[in-house]
Design an enzyme around this catalytic site. Structure first.
Site, short mmCIF file in Angstrom:
data_model
loop_
_atom_site.label_atom_id
_atom_site.label_comp_id
_atom_site.label_asym_id
_atom_site.label_seq_id
_atom_site.Cartn_x
_atom_site.Cartn_y
_atom_site.Cartn_z
N HIS A 1 0.83 -1.20 0.00
CA HIS A 1 0.00 0.00 0.00
C HIS A 1 0.87 1.26 0.00
O HIS A 1 1.27 1.74 1.07
CB HIS A 1 -0.89 -0.01 1.24
N HIS B 1 -4.10 3.36 -3.37
CA HIS B 1 -4.28 2.83 -2.01
C HIS B 1 -3.53 1.52 -1.77
O HIS B 1 -2.73 1.42 -0.84
CB HIS B 1 -5.78 2.63 -1.70
N GLU C 1 -18.38 -3.79 24.28
CA GLU C 1 -17.58 -5.01 24.39
C GLU C 1 -16.37 -5.01 23.45
O GLU C 1 -15.28 -5.46 23.81
CB GLU C 1 -18.43 -6.25 24.10
N HIS D 1 -29.35 -14.94 24.68
CA HIS D 1 -28.38 -14.82 25.77
C HIS D 1 -27.74 -16.17 26.13
O HIS D 1 -26.99 -16.25 27.09
CB HIS D 1 -29.05 -14.23 27.02
C1 LIG Z 1 -11.68 -4.61 9.58
C2 LIG Z 1 -11.11 -4.41 8.22
N1 LIG Z 1 -11.94 -4.35 7.16
C3 LIG Z 1 -11.44 -4.22 5.92
C4 LIG Z 1 -10.10 -4.13 5.72
C5 LIG Z 1 -9.54 -4.06 4.31
N2 LIG Z 1 -9.01 -2.68 4.09
C6 LIG Z 1 -7.73 -2.41 4.25
S1 LIG Z 1 -7.39 -0.78 4.01
C7 LIG Z 1 -9.00 -0.46 3.67
C8 LIG Z 1 -9.45 0.93 3.35
C9 LIG Z 1 -9.01 1.88 4.38
O1 LIG Z 1 -9.20 3.19 3.96
P1 LIG Z 1 -8.36 4.34 4.63
O2 LIG Z 1 -8.32 4.13 6.08
O3 LIG Z 1 -8.91 5.62 4.14
O4 LIG Z 1 -6.90 4.10 4.11
P2 LIG Z 1 -6.21 4.79 2.86
O5 LIG Z 1 -7.07 4.49 1.67
O6 LIG Z 1 -6.17 6.22 3.16
O7 LIG Z 1 -4.89 4.13 2.76
C10 LIG Z 1 -9.77 -1.61 3.72
C11 LIG Z 1 -11.22 -1.66 3.46
C12 LIG Z 1 -9.27 -4.18 6.85
N3 LIG Z 1 -7.95 -4.13 6.75
N4 LIG Z 1 -9.81 -4.29 8.08
#
Ligand SMILES: Cc1ncc(C[n+]2csc(CCOP(=O)(O)OP(=O)(O)O)c2C)c(N)n1
Length: 687
Positions: A31, A266, A431, A493
């Protein structure tokens, strides 16, 4: 700053950017966008504010840094390399390769300087809140006038994804309530996430949301403006009564002519041509890859010398503290090292002569009160379920902001103390954040955190539990109301699949004790267990005490499973294996079979994870393969018990959801009874 200095900063920032870009290109995965956009922010923080010692990443009083947006791992690796951690350029070249020190997402325990495993978005924010709580607690307990021996900030970088996730909302809401003034969160506000623009799905006003949580909020409109970011951090540090959010408007993939500001930067390599174009665009030499100019290396490496001197100042302070506050100093050092004090478990309750029935949650409560006397590191709380889970340390006060007004309603408080030295954390009904926060406290060090909720809501904590297991943290989860034994509250529950669901998480110990005696040993085991989290699973309903001289001693818990009772010396024809409340069902069935002249053994198996690690001879001595009539009894999912009963055995359990009715009716109706176990045993024997 003169022009030369300004250029050096710019070159440093570009070094960070292009180390990330080159590593991702070289690995052909990763990334690049976040590091390219956040490099100036990270530079300002790491070079001008973060108090850390690259030559000793474990220095206790360092500021904690959490990259919650773990996909931007190369940002962190570049910083670690450049500031002098034990992470070479070759390690960076090895990004995302087998056994490298630079895995795809930051992993605790693999890379020096990585404080926490991140990647599942939002978790890091929760972990950071936990670190800030740990710091506040230890500071309140140990600092004395002139001796601020625990005194550091916790910094987080979070992206849109982190702040979209519910766990961060829970955690930040609590952080605001608690007024954690040394927590500083950067929001990498680049308007882009993985699949497109945030305008598709995330249009709230984040700053206003955090203001309503009680945070101090600032905005920096140009993410490349190092001086403004620097000022914002300074102001954030000045605000000591509220956590701080700094929203920094950045450009994802900054510098890449065709990809910046778009989701294409990204999560994929820019491509060779675009790498070259980006470097040219920012005045960077296209070759060589992984270029670190000498002046940048020398400049950023100064962090190491600075860090050494910060640590040695602190060491001097602790030495002086030791002279005036010897007892406290010893205790602090002990807690930092994670070592339990001598005699910590010598006066735990014994139930050997107890005859009155007791729920295991109630026994747990009694154990916890004794442990709390010996272990100031044991702090925790529940998600609004103190009176039900009984996971509280009575008389040790409430972890609250000392600045909360005196006239707030203190109903439900657990003691007189109402400040950061209180040891009961009121998580509220949160939680998931509770799970992440507990991990953050364990990661911080000096703390053994416990949590509490109904077992069925372990689902709400599962992502954090999984990460705690992955990181190998000593976190203790108290779960009560562990089966249809919950009764009238009904199937929402009543946990069914939860025992099995947690048992399949690697490196998590799930211990479900059968009585008060086993409960004592379960707690003892959890505390001794430095390298994995433990889920303690307790009943709501009363259970008989097993320690009447007829049963084996409960220290068998430390082997995961043991022969609890056997009808005679004779080799058994039937082995009944059970956990928790169903051990009593198995015992009753066993006695009926024995009365009919069938030799029977009852095995109590409170923890699979531990049992499966015993040597084969022991396991065989408890559950012999030669005995084909092996029957498991547990008021939970049957799937998985073949592991012990084999294909010739049987399982008496639950394969559907429970129902709303008194517990005794439910055990009858769902057939988790001694009569059924006897009938199944006879069927198998007759085969
Ligand atoms: C819980 C979770 N859901 C989905 C992902 C897959 N994922 C990794 S980065 C991302 C997008 C994040 O966007 P942002 O925080 O704006 O990061 P940027 O594009 O700025 O690098 C996703 C959906 C993940 N790592 N964790």
């Amino acid at each position: 700053m003169n022009n030369d200095e300004r250029r050096l900063v710019e070159r440093s920032v570009n070094t960070i950017r292009f180390l990330a870009v080159d590593a991702v290109q070289h690995a052909n995965s990763g990334h690049p966008g976040l590091p390219m956009g956040c490099a100036p922010l990270a530079y300002a923080l790491w070079m001008n504010h973060l108090r850390h010692n690259p030559t000793n990443p474990r220095w206790f009083n360092r500021d904690r840094f959490v990259l919650s947006a773990g996909h931007g791992s190369m940002l962190l690796y570049a910083l670690l390399h450049l500031t002098g951690y034990d992470l070479t350029l070759d390690d960076i070249r090895d990004f995302r390769q087998w056994e490298s020190k630079t895995p795809g997402h930051p992993e605790f325990g693999i890379t020096p300087g990585v404080e926490v495993t991140t990647g599942p978005l939002g978790q890091g924010v929760g972990n950071a809140v936990g670190m800030a709580i740990a710091e506040a607690y230890l500071a309140a307990r140990f600092n004395r006038p002139g001796y601020e021996v625990v005194d550091h900030h916790t910094y987080v970088i979070a992206g849109d994804g982190d702040l979209m996730e519910g766990v961060s909302a829970e955690a930040c809401s609590l952080a605001g309530h608690l007024g954690l003034g040394k927590l500083i969160l950067f929001y990498d506000d680049n308007k882009i996430s993985l699949a497109g623009a945030t305008s598709l799905s995330f249009t709230e006003n984040v700053g206003e949301r955090f203001e309503s949580y009680g945070w101090h909020v600032q905005h920096v409109n140009d993410g490349n403006d190092v001086a403004s970011i620097d000022d914002a951090v300074r102001r954030a540090k000045e605000e000591t009564s509220k956590p701080s959010l700094i929203c920094v408007r950045t450009v994802i993939g900054y510098g890449s002519p065709h990809k910046q500001g778009t989701y294409t930067s990204h999560g994929s390599p820019l491509g060779a041509d675009e790498v070259k174009a980006a470097k040219t665009n920012l005045g960077w030499p296209p070759e060589p890859a992984f270029f670190v100019p000498d002046d940048v290396a020398a400049h950023m490496r100064q962090a190491a010398a600075k860090g050494e001197s910060s640590e040695s100042e602190w060491t001097d302070l602790v030495d002086a503290y030791r002279k005036t506050h010897a007892g406290a100093a010893d205790e602090l050092v002990r807690m930092i090292e994670g070592v339990l004090p001598d005699g910590w478990d010598t006066d735990l309750p014994s139930y050997a002569d107890e005859t009155k029935d007791l729920s295991t949650r109630k026994a747990s409560e009694a154990v916890l009160q004794v442990l709390a006397q010996h272990l100031p590191e044991l702090i925790g709380g529940t998600a609004d379920l103190n009176p039900s889970t009984l996971a509280w340390v009575k008389g040790f006060g409430d972890f609250q902001s000392p600045r909360l007004s005196d006239d707030v309603d203190r109903q439900g408080a657990v003691g007189e103390t109402w400040d950061y030295s209180g040891r009961n954390i009121h998580y509220g009904v949160r939680e998931h954040a509770m799970g992440a926060i507990a991990s953050g406290m364990a990661l911080h060090g000096g703390i053994v955190p416990f949590t509490g909720t109904f077992f069925t809501f372990s689902d709400y904590m599962r992502p954090s539990i999984r990460l705690a297991a992955l990181m190998g943290l000593r976190v203790i989860y108290v779960f009560s109301h562990d089966s249809i034994g919950v009764g009238e509250d009904g199937p929402t529950h009543q946990p069914v699949e939860h025992l099995m669901g947690l048992r399949i998480i690697p490196n998590l110990r799930v211990i479900r004790p059968a009585d008060a005696g086993e409960t004592v040993e379960a707690w003892r085991n959890a505390l001794r267990n430095l390298k994995s989290p433990t889920a303690l699973v307790f009943t709501r309903q009363n259970l008989p005490i097993l320690r009447d001289g007829l049963h084996a001693a409960p220290d068998g818990v430390h082997r995961g499973g043991y022969v609890l009772w056997q009808s005679s010396e004779q080799e058994p024809e039937v082995v009944l294996i059970a956990s928790g409340s169903e051990v009593h069902v198995a015992l009753k069935a066993g006695k009926t079979l024995a009365d009919d002249g069938i030799p029977v053994r009852v095995v109590s198996l409170p923890c699979w994870e531990i049992f499966d690690r015993q040597e084969e001879g022991y396991r065989e001595s408890v559950i012999p393969k030669s005995v084909k009539v092996r029957i498991a009894v547990e008021a939970g999912t049957t799937l998985g018990w073949e592991h012990y009963v084999g294909l010739d055995g049987a399982v008496v359990g639950m394969d559907g959801f429970g129902a709303s009715a008194p517990a005794s009716v439910l055990f009858e109706e769902f057939g988790v009874t001694a009569e059924r176990v006897v009938a199944v045993s006879r069927e198998l024997l007759a085969r």
